[in-house]
Design an enzyme around this catalytic site. Structure first.
Site, PDB file in Angstrom:
ATOM      1  N   ASP A   8       0.829  -1.214   0.000  1.00  0.00           N
ATOM      2  CA  ASP A   8       0.000   0.000   0.000  1.00  0.00           C
ATOM      3  C   ASP A   8       0.866   1.269   0.000  1.00  0.00           C
ATOM      4  O   ASP A   8       1.788   1.405   0.803  1.00  0.00           O
ATOM      5  CB  ASP A   8      -0.898  -0.022   1.248  1.00  0.00           C
ATOM      6  CG  ASP A   8      -2.016   0.997   1.157  1.00  0.00           C
ATOM      7  OD1 ASP A   8      -3.182   0.583   1.151  1.00  0.00           O
ATOM      8  OD2 ASP A   8      -1.727   2.218   1.089  1.00  0.00           O
ATOM      9  N   ARG A  39       0.356   4.083   1.017  1.00  0.00           N
ATOM     10  CA  ARG A  39       0.246   4.972   2.181  1.00  0.00           C
ATOM     11  C   ARG A  39       1.078   4.503   3.364  1.00  0.00           C
ATOM     12  O   ARG A  39       1.177   5.190   4.366  1.00  0.00           O
ATOM     13  CB  ARG A  39      -1.231   5.094   2.592  1.00  0.00           C
ATOM     14  CG  ARG A  39      -2.096   5.709   1.503  1.00  0.00           C
ATOM     15  CD  ARG A  39      -3.560   5.455   1.746  1.00  0.00           C
ATOM     16  NE  ARG A  39      -3.890   4.027   1.626  1.00  0.00           N
ATOM     17  CZ  ARG A  39      -5.116   3.525   1.767  1.00  0.00           C
ATOM     18  NH1 ARG A  39      -6.122   4.338   2.043  1.00  0.00           N
ATOM     19  NH2 ARG A  39      -5.338   2.227   1.640  1.00  0.00           N
ATOM     20  N   HIS A  60      -1.769  -3.082   8.179  1.00  0.00           N
ATOM     21  CA  HIS A  60      -2.362  -1.748   8.345  1.00  0.00           C
ATOM     22  C   HIS A  60      -3.870  -1.841   8.225  1.00  0.00           C
ATOM     23  O   HIS A  60      -4.396  -2.630   7.436  1.00  0.00           O
ATOM     24  CB  HIS A  60      -1.795  -0.758   7.319  1.00  0.00           C
ATOM     25  CG  HIS A  60      -2.200  -1.053   5.909  1.00  0.00           C
ATOM     26  ND1 HIS A  60      -3.237  -0.394   5.280  1.00  0.00           N
ATOM     27  CD2 HIS A  60      -1.749  -1.954   5.010  1.00  0.00           C
ATOM     28  CE1 HIS A  60      -3.384  -0.866   4.060  1.00  0.00           C
ATOM     29  NE2 HIS A  60      -2.493  -1.822   3.862  1.00  0.00           N
ATOM     30  N   CYS A  92      -6.712  -2.265   4.898  1.00  0.00           N
ATOM     31  CA  CYS A  92      -5.929  -3.000   3.904  1.00  0.00           C
ATOM     32  C   CYS A  92      -6.857  -3.636   2.862  1.00  0.00           C
ATOM     33  O   CYS A  92      -7.630  -4.549   3.172  1.00  0.00           O
ATOM     34  CB  CYS A  92      -5.086  -4.075   4.578  1.00  0.00           C
ATOM     35  SG  CYS A  92      -4.028  -4.954   3.408  1.00  0.00           S
TER      36      CYS A  92
HETATM   37 CO    CO Z   1      -2.667  -3.359   2.495  1.00  0.00          CO
END
Ligand code: CO
Length: 214
Positions: A47, A49, A101, A104
């Site tokens: 990801d 982020r 996280h 997700c």
């Molecule tokens: Co993820």
């Protein structure tokens, strides 16, 4: 923004970054080019982020990194296994951080039916985890179930990691190596430890008995 401009921005940013780093520490690149001595291996989600160096405040050279969708650790994954082995045996990192996280998309996809292509196979283990636990998790709200699944997935991957030959080998040779299971909050930027660290075969056995079915 044109496509060319989108790419040119990256080179511009890069030159700016080099200038800043060199201003602060003129020998930085000469020093780090000669060797890397990271104490940590980070295994996290792809990801965009969740940017490991940025969120831990670590400069280049201090964090060895492996990322994939939903931070999956699987002994049949040659990529992940090579990273773990190199980190533990050659670099001799002292900590491996498995970090999931909230929010997700990989975990959420495994909770539903809508995946396609290679991702469908990739998420097999996460889907099995959901199938095994959804009866319990769906007693609350779907939002809570998603968060709890993300946490359980960290636990599952953490235990998978502890069973890999490279990690076992390190523990059998008394190397000091701690496995950590963390979660990152997209909404507040904070890291949190979810489970007690695992640093030996006996601690792994205890963790496994407390997490039966993972
Ligand atoms: Co993820």
């Amino acid at each position: 923004m044109s496509q060319d401009h989108e790419i040119e921005t990256l080179f511009k940013n890069n030159r700016q970054w080099v200038a800043e780093v060199t201003r602060e520490d003129p020998d930085f690149f000469v020093r780090t080019a000669s060797q890397q001595t990271p104490k940590y291996l980070w295994i996290g989600c792809s990801d965009s982020r969740v940017t490991p160096n940025q969120i831990t405040g670590l400069p280049p050279g201090q964090l060895f990194v492996h990322r994939n969708i939903a931070n999956v650790i699987n002994e049949s994954d040659l990529n992940c296994m090579s990273v773990v082995d190199f980190a533990v045996r050659v670099l001799q990192v002292r900590h491996v951080i498995v970090c999931g996280h909230y929010g997700c998309a990989g975990v959420h996809a495994a909770m539903g039916d809508i995946t396609q292509g290679p991702l469908d196979d990739w998420l097999d283990g996460v889907r099995a985890l959901w199938d095994h636990n959804k009866g319990d998790l769906l007693k609350g709200s779907l939002e809570t179930a998603k968060d709890r699944m993300t946490e359980l997935n960290v636990r599952k991957q953490m235990l998978s990691l502890c069973r890999t030959p490279s990690i076992e080998h390190a523990w059998r040779h008394q190397n000091s190596l701690q496995i950590h299971g963390w979660i990152y909050g997209l909404k507040n930027g904070l890291l949190r430890s979810l489970y007690p660290d695992i640093g030996s075969i006996s601690q792994r056995t205890r963790a496994e008995s407390e997490s039966s079915g993972l």
